[in-house]
Write a protein that holds these residues in place. Structure first.
Motif, mmCIF file in Angstrom:
data_model
loop_
_atom_site.group_PDB
_atom_site.id
_atom_site.type_symbol
_atom_site.label_atom_id
_atom_site.label_comp_id
_atom_site.label_asym_id
_atom_site.label_seq_id
_atom_site.Cartn_x
_atom_site.Cartn_y
_atom_site.Cartn_z
ATOM 1 N N ASP A 4 61.859 60.282 -25.276
ATOM 2 C CA ASP A 4 62.597 61.256 -25.803
ATOM 3 C C ASP A 4 63.166 61.246 -27.300
ATOM 4 O OD1 ASP A 4 64.423 63.716 -26.130
ATOM 5 O OD2 ASP A 4 66.099 62.538 -25.099
ATOM 6 N N THR A 21 67.384 61.630 -29.544
ATOM 7 C CA THR A 21 67.789 61.916 -27.976
ATOM 8 C C THR A 21 69.241 62.192 -27.996
ATOM 9 O OG1 THR A 21 68.005 60.665 -25.770
ATOM 10 C CG2 THR A 21 68.552 59.582 -27.966
ATOM 11 N N GLY A 78 71.719 60.474 -25.623
ATOM 12 C CA GLY A 78 70.933 60.299 -24.279
ATOM 13 C C GLY A 78 71.349 60.986 -23.221
ATOM 14 N N LEU A 124 68.244 62.940 -21.387
ATOM 15 C CA LEU A 124 67.333 62.061 -20.939
ATOM 16 C C LEU A 124 67.750 61.289 -19.685
ATOM 17 C CD1 LEU A 124 64.668 60.424 -21.374
ATOM 18 C CD2 LEU A 124 66.088 58.876 -22.871
ATOM 19 N N ALA A 181 63.762 55.833 -26.015
ATOM 20 C CA ALA A 181 64.127 56.951 -26.837
ATOM 21 C C ALA A 181 64.405 56.676 -28.200
ATOM 22 C CB ALA A 181 65.677 57.307 -26.196
ATOM 23 N N CYS A 209 74.047 54.882 -28.387
ATOM 24 C CA CYS A 209 72.678 54.946 -27.629
ATOM 25 C C CYS A 209 72.455 53.355 -27.410
ATOM 26 C CB CYS A 209 71.614 55.264 -28.466
ATOM 27 S SG CYS A 209 71.283 57.151 -28.371
#
Length: 258
Positions: free
Chosen positions: A61, A64, A67, A70, A82, A93
């Motif tokens: 991804d 992202t 996230g 995802l 990612a 992240c």
């Protein structure tokens, strides 16, 4: 309350929204119930991704955010990676993906990727940057790139309302231009759709928060700088029930021809 007192209160509220305009991930919950967009696109990005994603695919991804999307896919973490570049999101992240075993790299979506050739079966990208040639390198032959993009004509009525004469930041960000770019890089475009749909704000404070967050569309926006325009937006709201504009989106699915 007099009209002057009412205007003064509105301006205080707008400045509070300006001060509150900070975000981790890609979370617009601050505006829940105060605006509307993307509820009538002719495609469902999540459904498209889920239809194309196989359980054994190596998935990346790009850009992202935090996230959120995802991880909602529930893909095996050991097959998931990612990237993200916005510094507050990078820290989020790292804290989120590290304990899960999801590979993560702090890099811009249109920069060289720290992944080997043919590393992924499918790369997804929603509203993020990309480089077609770099994607061709990291996606295996026969693999897929799936993206939903914010087009170059996005929110133009709102930008003109608040910052008249501001040029488009990404005039080439259209389905036709992007498809041609990917075909030149060695992809076959298997699906492409483009849409223009309404966006509505039900209070001007919500528009202030939005304009501060989407700073690349509203460069240099501030309540003080744009106070006359915000007053006009308030008049439009009182007259029409909403401040309205148009969003520009497109969806593309491209396959690496090898």
């Amino acid at each position: 309350m007099t009209k002057t007192e009412s205007i003064d209160k509105l301006e205080r509220d707008w400045r509070m929204e300006e001060d509150a305009a900070h975000m981790l991930g890609w979370d617009f919950s601050h505006l829940r119930g105060r605006y509307r967009e993307e509820d009538d696109l002719p495609w469902d990005y999540e459904a498209v991704v889920r239809e194309l994603l196989d359980p054994g695919d190596r998935l990346l991804d790009v850009d992202t955010g935090g996230g959120e999307f995802l991880l909602s896919l529930g893909h095996p973490h050991e097959l998931t990676a990612a990237t993200e570049a916005y510094p507050p999101n990078v820290e989020l992240c790292r804290a989120t993906f590290g304990p899960l075993g999801v590979a993560f790299a702090a890099v811009d979506g249109d920069a060289p990727m720290p992944f080997p050739d043919d590393a992924f079966d499918i790369v997804i990208n929603r509203h993020g940057a990309f480089d077609a040639h770099e994607l061709h390198r990291i996606i295996r032959p026969g693999g897929l790139f799936v993206t939903e993009q914010v087009g170059g004509r996005n929110d133009r009525e709102l930008v003109e309302l608040l910052l008249p004469g501001t040029p488009e930041p990404y005039p080439d960000l259209t389905l036709a231009h992007t498809a041609a770019e990917f075909e030149a890089a060695g992809f076959a475009v298997e699906r492409g759709e483009e849409a223009f749909r309404p966006i509505e704000f039900y209070d001007v404070g919500a528009l202030v928060w939005f304009a501060r967050i989407i700073e690349w569309e509203f460069p240099g926006f501030s309540v003080d700088r744009c106070l006359p325009q915000l007053r006009r937006a308030q008049q439009e709201l009182e007259r029409d029930g909403a401040v309205r504009g148009t969003i520009h989106r497109f969806l593309m699915v491209a396959r690496n021809k090898g």
